[in-house]
Design a protein around this motif. Structure first.
Motif, PDB file in Angstrom:
ATOM      1  N   GLU A 186      -4.953   8.609   3.427  1.00 13.31           N
ATOM      2  CA  GLU A 186      -4.807   9.217   4.855  1.00 13.31           C
ATOM      3  C   GLU A 186      -4.994   8.038   5.901  1.00 13.31           C
ATOM      4  OE1 GLU A 186      -7.447  12.353   5.415  1.00 13.31           O
ATOM      5  OE2 GLU A 186      -6.806  13.774   4.162  1.00 13.31           O
ATOM      6  N   PRO A 187      -4.280   7.956   7.019  1.00 11.43           N
ATOM      7  CA  PRO A 187      -4.281   6.892   7.840  1.00 11.43           C
ATOM      8  C   PRO A 187      -5.699   6.471   8.266  1.00 11.43           C
ATOM      9  CG  PRO A 187      -2.692   8.615   8.761  1.00 11.43           C
ATOM     10  CD  PRO A 187      -3.285   9.188   7.626  1.00 11.43           C
ATOM     11  N   GLY A 188      -5.927   5.181   8.101  1.00  8.78           N
ATOM     12  CA  GLY A 188      -7.202   4.523   8.373  1.00  8.78           C
ATOM     13  C   GLY A 188      -7.972   4.665   6.985  1.00  8.78           C
ATOM     14  N   SER A 189      -7.662   5.142   5.801  1.00 11.98           N
ATOM     15  CA  SER A 189      -8.443   5.068   4.754  1.00 11.98           C
ATOM     16  C   SER A 189      -8.789   3.624   4.108  1.00 11.98           C
ATOM     17  CB  SER A 189      -7.810   5.968   3.545  1.00 11.98           C
ATOM     18  OG  SER A 189      -7.560   7.286   4.270  1.00 11.98           O
ATOM     19  N   GLU A 190      -9.553   3.678   3.335  1.00 13.21           N
ATOM     20  CA  GLU A 190     -10.075   2.206   2.871  1.00 13.21           C
ATOM     21  C   GLU A 190      -9.511   1.972   1.477  1.00 13.21           C
ATOM     22  OE1 GLU A 190     -14.007   0.789   3.839  1.00 13.21           O
ATOM     23  OE2 GLU A 190     -14.104   1.841   5.601  1.00 13.21           O
ATOM     24  N   THR A 191      -9.277   3.097   0.965  1.00 11.56           N
ATOM     25  CA  THR A 191      -8.943   3.157  -0.540  1.00 11.56           C
ATOM     26  C   THR A 191      -7.960   4.159  -0.897  1.00 11.56           C
ATOM     27  OG1 THR A 191     -10.572   4.882  -1.340  1.00 11.56           O
ATOM     28  CG2 THR A 191     -10.980   2.263  -1.548  1.00 11.56           C
ATOM     29  N   CYS A 192      -7.201   4.265  -1.848  1.00 10.26           N
ATOM     30  CA  CYS A 192      -6.235   4.867  -2.408  1.00 10.26           C
ATOM     31  C   CYS A 192      -7.017   6.108  -3.147  1.00 10.26           C
ATOM     32  CB  CYS A 192      -4.965   4.560  -3.093  1.00 10.26           C
ATOM     33  SG  CYS A 192      -4.115   3.231  -2.135  1.00 10.26           S
ATOM     34  N   SER A 193      -6.851   7.266  -2.961  1.00  9.92           N
ATOM     35  CA  SER A 193      -7.151   8.360  -3.836  1.00  9.92           C
ATOM     36  C   SER A 193      -6.303   8.880  -4.849  1.00  9.92           C
ATOM     37  CB  SER A 193      -7.627   9.498  -2.952  1.00  9.92           C
ATOM     38  OG  SER A 193      -8.692   9.165  -2.012  1.00  9.92           O
ATOM     39  N   VAL A 194      -6.862   9.212  -6.147  1.00 12.80           N
ATOM     40  CA  VAL A 194      -5.933   9.809  -7.343  1.00 12.80           C
ATOM     41  C   VAL A 194      -5.463  11.169  -6.754  1.00 12.80           C
ATOM     42  CG1 VAL A 194      -5.454  10.043  -9.497  1.00 12.80           C
ATOM     43  CG2 VAL A 194      -6.922   8.254  -8.830  1.00 12.80           C
ATOM     44  N   CYS A 195      -4.100  11.462  -6.869  1.00 16.22           N
ATOM     45  CA  CYS A 195      -3.761  13.008  -6.709  1.00 16.22           C
ATOM     46  C   CYS A 195      -4.575  13.764  -7.743  1.00 16.22           C
ATOM     47  CB  CYS A 195      -2.201  13.067  -7.088  1.00 16.22           C
ATOM     48  SG  CYS A 195      -1.260  12.174  -5.886  1.00 16.22           S
ATOM     49  N   LYS A 196      -4.775  15.236  -7.469  1.00 17.13           N
ATOM     50  CA  LYS A 196      -5.610  16.088  -8.465  1.00 17.13           C
ATOM     51  C   LYS A 196      -4.392  16.310  -9.463  1.00 17.13           C
ATOM     52  CE  LYS A 196      -4.794  20.170  -6.059  1.00 17.13           C
ATOM     53  NZ  LYS A 196      -5.406  21.455  -5.609  1.00 17.13           N
ATOM     54  N   LEU A 197      -4.988  17.050 -10.736  1.00 19.67           N
ATOM     55  CA  LEU A 197      -3.958  17.417 -11.653  1.00 19.67           C
ATOM     56  C   LEU A 197      -3.075  18.381 -10.939  1.00 19.67           C
ATOM     57  CD1 LEU A 197      -6.558  17.309 -14.835  1.00 19.67           C
ATOM     58  CD2 LEU A 197      -4.705  15.518 -13.920  1.00 19.67           C
ATOM     59  N   GLY A 198      -1.882  18.594 -11.515  1.00 16.78           N
ATOM     60  CA  GLY A 198      -1.132  19.501 -10.888  1.00 16.78           C
ATOM     61  C   GLY A 198      -0.086  19.015  -9.852  1.00 16.78           C
ATOM     62  N   SER A 199      -0.530  17.782  -9.205  1.00 17.94           N
ATOM     63  CA  SER A 199       0.221  17.322  -8.126  1.00 17.94           C
ATOM     64  C   SER A 199       0.682  15.687  -8.199  1.00 17.94           C
ATOM     65  CB  SER A 199      -0.738  17.475  -6.642  1.00 17.94           C
ATOM     66  OG  SER A 199      -1.835  16.628  -6.949  1.00 17.94           O
ATOM     67  N   TYR A 200       1.330  15.316  -7.447  1.00 17.21           N
ATOM     68  CA  TYR A 200       2.030  13.909  -7.649  1.00 17.21           C
ATOM     69  C   TYR A 200       2.323  13.384  -6.285  1.00 17.21           C
ATOM     70  CZ  TYR A 200       6.339  16.079  -5.962  1.00 17.21           C
ATOM     71  OH  TYR A 200       7.293  16.437  -5.192  1.00 17.21           O
ATOM     72  N   SER A 201       2.734  12.135  -6.376  1.00 17.96           N
ATOM     73  CA  SER A 201       3.119  11.408  -5.129  1.00 17.96           C
ATOM     74  C   SER A 201       4.061  10.205  -5.608  1.00 17.96           C
ATOM     75  CB  SER A 201       1.938  10.884  -4.293  1.00 17.96           C
ATOM     76  OG  SER A 201       1.361   9.796  -4.942  1.00 17.96           O
ATOM     77  N   SER A 202       4.916   9.827  -4.703  1.00 19.55           N
ATOM     78  CA  SER A 202       5.546   8.476  -4.479  1.00 19.55           C
ATOM     79  C   SER A 202       4.645   7.429  -4.344  1.00 19.55           C
ATOM     80  CB  SER A 202       7.019   8.666  -4.280  1.00 19.55           C
ATOM     81  OG  SER A 202       6.786   9.016  -2.734  1.00 19.55           O
ATOM     82  N   LYS A 203       5.276   6.243  -4.189  1.00 21.75           N
ATOM     83  CA  LYS A 203       4.557   5.234  -3.610  1.00 21.75           C
ATOM     84  C   LYS A 203       4.097   5.258  -2.242  1.00 21.75           C
ATOM     85  CE  LYS A 203       7.702   1.374  -3.445  1.00 21.75           C
ATOM     86  NZ  LYS A 203       8.016   0.184  -3.726  1.00 21.75           N
ATOM     87  N   ALA A 204       3.195   4.698  -1.439  1.00 23.78           N
ATOM     88  CA  ALA A 204       3.109   4.767   0.116  1.00 23.78           C
ATOM     89  C   ALA A 204       3.211   6.085   0.457  1.00 23.78           C
ATOM     90  CB  ALA A 204       3.946   3.834   0.677  1.00 23.78           C
ATOM     91  N   SER A 205       2.295   7.030  -0.153  1.00 22.24           N
ATOM     92  CA  SER A 205       2.262   8.367   0.284  1.00 22.24           C
ATOM     93  C   SER A 205       0.784   8.735   0.736  1.00 22.24           C
ATOM     94  CB  SER A 205       2.394   9.422  -1.083  1.00 22.24           C
ATOM     95  OG  SER A 205       3.784   9.398  -1.359  1.00 22.24           O
ATOM     96  N   ARG A 206       1.003   9.562   2.171  1.00 24.18           N
ATOM     97  CA  ARG A 206      -0.375   9.972   2.767  1.00 24.18           C
ATOM     98  C   ARG A 206      -0.665  11.226   2.213  1.00 24.18           C
ATOM     99  NH1 ARG A 206       0.701  10.005   8.841  1.00 24.18           N
ATOM    100  NH2 ARG A 206       1.706   8.197   8.703  1.00 24.18           N
ATOM    101  N   THR A 207      -0.106  11.848   1.244  1.00 20.08           N
ATOM    102  CA  THR A 207      -0.506  13.167   0.732  1.00 20.08           C
ATOM    103  C   THR A 207       0.211  13.270  -0.613  1.00 20.08           C
ATOM    104  OG1 THR A 207       1.209  14.377   1.422  1.00 20.08           O
ATOM    105  CG2 THR A 207      -0.663  14.536   2.814  1.00 20.08           C
ATOM    106  N   CYS A 208      -0.303  14.138  -1.468  1.00 16.36           N
ATOM    107  CA  CYS A 208       0.206  14.589  -2.691  1.00 16.36           C
ATOM    108  C   CYS A 208       0.828  15.976  -2.861  1.00 16.36           C
ATOM    109  CB  CYS A 208      -0.917  14.621  -3.607  1.00 16.36           C
ATOM    110  SG  CYS A 208      -1.579  13.185  -4.162  1.00 16.36           S
TER     111      CYS A 208
END
Length: 124
Positions: A41-63
């Motif tokens: 999310e904007p202002g986050s300090e680290t990237c979070s892993v998408c939960k099982l059953g969801s996905y994201s492409s690079k530079a995503s703010r959500t899954c």
């Protein structure tokens, strides 16, 4: 110097937070994008892993949720369920069709075999 999770545009002294999908680049200043399968999310300090059953492409703010007929158990994309299995949207795995039922690859449900027919190796 900008605080953590923010960056100043070239030639500017005004700091702004890293955009969604981007996090501070360790030791280099600036921001770096989150890899596929992660988000920020904007202002986050680290990237979070998408939960099982969801996905994201690079530079995503959500899954996003994997569609029915697919699953996500890790990695960067949803995988298609094989013949003889099915899944609902947001699944972490595919479920086997019950006895006397079949499905084609990428199915969201199993259907009953017609009278006198049995599932084949190609369709569950």
């Amino acid at each position: 110097v900008c605080p953590v999770a923010s960056i100043a545009a070239a030639g500017s002294s005004q700091c702004s937070p890293c955009e969604g999908g981007w996090v501070p680049s360790a030791g280099q200043g600036g921001c770096r994008f989150c890899e596929a399968g992660t988000f920020a999310e904007p202002g986050s300090e680290t990237c979070s892993v998408c939960k099982l059953g969801s996905y994201s492409s690079k530079a995503s703010r959500t899954c996003g949720q994997c569609p029915a007929g697919t699953f996500h158990a890790g990695g960067a994309k949803c995988e298609t369920c094989s013949a003889g299995t099915f899944s609902i949207a947001g699944s972490a795995n595919c479920s086997a069709c019950s006895a006397g039922r079949m499905s084609k690859q990428g199915s969201s449900q199993c259907s009953e075999c017609r009278g006198g027919w049995v599932p084949s190796a190609d369709h569950g």
